[in-house]
Motif scaffolding. Structure first.
Motif, PDB file in Angstrom:
ATOM      1  N   ASP A   1       0.809  -1.220   0.000  1.00  0.00           N
ATOM      2  CA  ASP A   1       0.000   0.000   0.000  1.00  0.00           C
ATOM      3  C   ASP A   1       0.842   1.270   0.000  1.00  0.00           C
ATOM      4  N   ASP A   2       2.145   1.137   0.242  1.00  0.00           N
ATOM      5  CA  ASP A   2       3.033   2.308   0.263  1.00  0.00           C
ATOM      6  C   ASP A   2       4.190   2.068  -0.698  1.00  0.00           C
ATOM      7  N   VAL A   3       4.121   2.745  -1.830  1.00  0.00           N
ATOM      8  CA  VAL A   3       5.072   2.500  -2.918  1.00  0.00           C
ATOM      9  C   VAL A   3       5.469   3.830  -3.550  1.00  0.00           C
ATOM     10  N   VAL A   4       6.739   3.986  -3.872  1.00  0.00           N
ATOM     11  CA  VAL A   4       7.174   5.130  -4.680  1.00  0.00           C
ATOM     12  C   VAL A   4       7.729   4.588  -5.981  1.00  0.00           C
ATOM     13  N   PHE A   5       7.316   5.204  -7.083  1.00  0.00           N
ATOM     14  CA  PHE A   5       7.770   4.785  -8.402  1.00  0.00           C
ATOM     15  C   PHE A   5       8.651   5.880  -8.977  1.00  0.00           C
ATOM     16  N   VAL A   6       9.810   5.499  -9.486  1.00  0.00           N
ATOM     17  CA  VAL A   6      10.731   6.464 -10.103  1.00  0.00           C
ATOM     18  C   VAL A   6      10.976   6.016 -11.526  1.00  0.00           C
ATOM     19  N   THR A   7      10.702   6.884 -12.480  1.00  0.00           N
ATOM     20  CA  THR A   7      10.885   6.497 -13.880  1.00  0.00           C
ATOM     21  C   THR A   7      12.064   7.248 -14.491  1.00  0.00           C
ATOM     22  N   LEU A   8      13.016   6.484 -15.016  1.00  0.00           N
ATOM     23  CA  LEU A   8      14.228   7.045 -15.613  1.00  0.00           C
ATOM     24  C   LEU A   8      14.131   6.893 -17.124  1.00  0.00           C
ATOM     25  N   GLY A   9      13.803   7.966 -17.806  1.00  0.00           N
ATOM     26  CA  GLY A   9      13.704   7.941 -19.270  1.00  0.00           C
ATOM     27  C   GLY A   9      14.420   9.151 -19.814  1.00  0.00           C
ATOM     28  N   THR A  10      13.779   9.841 -20.760  1.00  0.00           N
ATOM     29  CA  THR A  10      14.378  11.081 -21.279  1.00  0.00           C
ATOM     30  C   THR A  10      14.494  12.092 -20.156  1.00  0.00           C
ATOM     31  N   GLY A  11      13.528  12.052 -19.235  1.00  0.00           N
ATOM     32  CA  GLY A  11      13.604  12.836 -18.003  1.00  0.00           C
ATOM     33  C   GLY A  11      13.522  11.872 -16.833  1.00  0.00           C
ATOM     34  N   VAL A  12      13.329  12.412 -15.631  1.00  0.00           N
ATOM     35  CA  VAL A  12      13.124  11.569 -14.452  1.00  0.00           C
ATOM     36  C   VAL A  12      11.819  12.010 -13.795  1.00  0.00           C
ATOM     37  N   GLY A  13      10.877  11.081 -13.686  1.00  0.00           N
ATOM     38  CA  GLY A  13       9.593  11.393 -13.059  1.00  0.00           C
ATOM     39  C   GLY A  13       9.340  10.458 -11.899  1.00  0.00           C
ATOM     40  N   GLY A  14       8.199  10.642 -11.264  1.00  0.00           N
ATOM     41  CA  GLY A  14       7.898   9.745 -10.158  1.00  0.00           C
ATOM     42  C   GLY A  14       6.464   9.843  -9.720  1.00  0.00           C
TER      43      GLY A  14
ATOM     44  N   PRO B   1       8.475   3.945   2.294  1.00  0.00           N
ATOM     45  CA  PRO B   1       7.563   3.042   1.583  1.00  0.00           C
ATOM     46  C   PRO B   1       8.055   1.601   1.692  1.00  0.00           C
ATOM     47  N   ALA B   2       7.166   0.648   1.385  1.00  0.00           N
ATOM     48  CA  ALA B   2       7.588  -0.755   1.354  1.00  0.00           C
ATOM     49  C   ALA B   2       8.598  -0.954   0.227  1.00  0.00           C
ATOM     50  N   SER B   3       8.332  -0.281  -0.915  1.00  0.00           N
ATOM     51  CA  SER B   3       9.223  -0.419  -2.071  1.00  0.00           C
ATOM     52  C   SER B   3       9.415   0.909  -2.780  1.00  0.00           C
ATOM     53  N   ILE B   4      10.605   1.094  -3.323  1.00  0.00           N
ATOM     54  CA  ILE B   4      10.838   2.147  -4.311  1.00  0.00           C
ATOM     55  C   ILE B   4      11.127   1.400  -5.611  1.00  0.00           C
ATOM     56  N   ILE B   5      10.288   1.626  -6.603  1.00  0.00           N
ATOM     57  CA  ILE B   5      10.350   0.856  -7.848  1.00  0.00           C
ATOM     58  C   ILE B   5      10.959   1.716  -8.947  1.00  0.00           C
ATOM     59  N   ILE B   6      11.997   1.207  -9.594  1.00  0.00           N
ATOM     60  CA  ILE B   6      12.677   1.956 -10.668  1.00  0.00           C
ATOM     61  C   ILE B   6      12.210   1.428 -12.018  1.00  0.00           C
ATOM     62  N   GLY B   7      11.642   2.308 -12.826  1.00  0.00           N
ATOM     63  CA  GLY B   7      11.185   1.936 -14.165  1.00  0.00           C
ATOM     64  C   GLY B   7      11.712   2.898 -15.210  1.00  0.00           C
ATOM     65  N   GLY B   8      11.117   2.872 -16.400  1.00  0.00           N
ATOM     66  CA  GLY B   8      11.606   3.715 -17.501  1.00  0.00           C
ATOM     67  C   GLY B   8      12.703   3.007 -18.267  1.00  0.00           C
ATOM     68  N   GLY B   9      13.041   3.530 -19.437  1.00  0.00           N
ATOM     69  CA  GLY B   9      14.006   2.889 -20.337  1.00  0.00           C
ATOM     70  C   GLY B   9      15.345   2.567 -19.711  1.00  0.00           C
ATOM     71  N   VAL B  10      15.856   3.462 -18.848  1.00  0.00           N
ATOM     72  CA  VAL B  10      17.177   3.263 -18.232  1.00  0.00           C
ATOM     73  C   VAL B  10      17.164   2.026 -17.331  1.00  0.00           C
ATOM     74  N   SER B  11      15.990   1.676 -16.778  1.00  0.00           N
ATOM     75  CA  SER B  11      15.919   0.535 -15.858  1.00  0.00           C
ATOM     76  C   SER B  11      16.157  -0.795 -16.567  1.00  0.00           C
ATOM     77  N   ASN B  12      16.157  -0.776 -17.915  1.00  0.00           N
ATOM     78  CA  ASN B  12      16.481  -1.998 -18.662  1.00  0.00           C
ATOM     79  C   ASN B  12      17.911  -2.466 -18.405  1.00  0.00           C
ATOM     80  N   ALA B  13      18.734  -1.604 -17.800  1.00  0.00           N
ATOM     81  CA  ALA B  13      20.105  -2.006 -17.437  1.00  0.00           C
ATOM     82  C   ALA B  13      20.093  -3.053 -16.321  1.00  0.00           C
ATOM     83  N   GLY B  14      18.945  -3.270 -15.688  1.00  0.00           N
ATOM     84  CA  GLY B  14      18.799  -4.358 -14.717  1.00  0.00           C
ATOM     85  C   GLY B  14      19.724  -4.230 -13.524  1.00  0.00           C
ATOM     86  N   ASN B  15      20.384  -5.340 -13.184  1.00  0.00           N
ATOM     87  CA  ASN B  15      21.224  -5.380 -11.982  1.00  0.00           C
ATOM     88  C   ASN B  15      22.425  -4.455 -12.037  1.00  0.00           C
TER      89      ASN B  15
END
Length: 320
Positions: A132-145, A260-274
């Motif tokens: 129920d407590d999550v922060v999402f960070v998206t790394l693409g052309t910009g950085v959003g959340g 939060p329980a999780s901070i989730i990293i998404g967006g194109g840059v997150s394809n770099a994985g580990n």
């Protein structure tokens, strides 16, 4: 009883659309090019035409749908259903998006900022779906959340909640498009990573494929930098390490504030994985308050390009 939802993920180059069931399962998805000519005047009419055609071509009628949700760049007024200052869409002035789409398709419509909507997607069907407590960070052309607390998306007093790209990570650092210096967006976005690599290569004296590419004015991408780092390039590894330091530092600020329980990293840059996740997690843990470090997890997003349409469709659930 109408059971299906329509999700729209409006982007500067393409607009993704989908029909989903009320559990968030994608039934059909497609995309159209975003036509930004004539001050973006054709964007909404193309969306309306495309949705109407897809309903017509499917085995469904308008009565099978509950409503439409959309994620969009720019400044969103959720009450009025308008968007302004979406510069990559050529929308400087206020656009009456809700009115045009509701009238054009004949279904109730809700919209929100694209990063918020991607967060809702991961929260509903992806990496945050058990929390129920999550922060999402998206790394693409910009950085959003986007910030979800107690199962509710936070907007803040002026719609600015979740602007994680503008957490300052480097005093007097790179100038950001927002007018401030040292914003995370200038370091951890796809363009920011390339900027960091260019500057670090000037100082680097050893042997490096990345430095050779910089010296020949080859077009370098963030994907290439992570690839070279994976393959043992010393400079590329130093660049990745620096970027992950800034990202981990910003995430520790978020963790220390919200736990939060999780901070989730998404967006194109997150394809770099580990290659991205491991050093970022290390720097997060170094900078986080002990009880935060032990309870907030850093994760990679799971939905990829579908996060936007799935999250957008979830906005339409309120019309049930």
């Amino acid at each position: 009883m109408a059971k299906n939802l329509i999700g729209i993920d409006l982007g500067g180059t393409t607009t993704k659309m989908a029909f989903l069931d009320e559990n968030g399962e994608v039934l059909d998805k497609w995309r159209v090019l975003t036509d930004t000519s004539d001050k973006g005047a054709h964007i909404v009419e193309n969306i309306v035409k495309s949705i109407n055609k897809h309903i017509e071509d499917s085995d469904k009628t308008i009565n099978d749908f509950v409503g439409i949700g959309m994620g969009t760049p720019g400044t969103v007024n959720r009450e009025k259903g308008t968007v302004s200052e979406a510069f990559n869409l050529n929308w400087k002035d206020e656009q009456p998006v809700r009115e045009l789409i509701q009238n054009g398709v004949g279904l109730p419509f809700q919209l929100d900022n694209d990063a918020n909507v991607a967060s809702l997607g991961e929260y509903w069907r992806g990496a945050g779906s058990t929390e129920d407590d999550v922060v999402f960070v998206t790394l693409g052309t910009g950085v959003g959340g986007g910030v979800i607390a107690n199962g509710k998306l936070l907007h803040g007093v002026n719609g600015g909640a979740g602007e994680v790209g503008h957490i300052a990570v480097q005093p007097n650092g790179y100038l950001c498009t927002c007018g401030k210096k040292g914003c995370l967006e200038q370091y951890a976005s796809a363009t920011g990573i390339v900027h960091v690599a260019k500057d670090m290569s000037k100082e680097f004296n050893g042997h490096s494929r990345l430095k050779d590419l910089e010296n020949t004015d080859e077009k370098i991408t963030s994907k290439m930098i992570f690839y070279l780092a994976d393959n043992g390039d010393i400079l590329a590894n130093q660049v990745v390490n620096r970027i992950c330091f800034y990202l981990g530092l910003a995430l520790s600020d978020i963790g220390n504030t919200l736990n939060p329980a999780s901070i989730i990293i998404g967006g194109g840059v997150s394809n770099a994985g580990n290659t991205l996740l491991q050093p970022t997690t290390r720097y997060f843990q170094e900078n986080a308050f002990p009880s935060i470090r032990d309870s907030t997890k850093i994760k990679l997003a799971q939905l990829g390009n579908d996060a936007g349409v799935i999250g957008a469709a979830s906005l339409a659930l309120q019309f049930r």
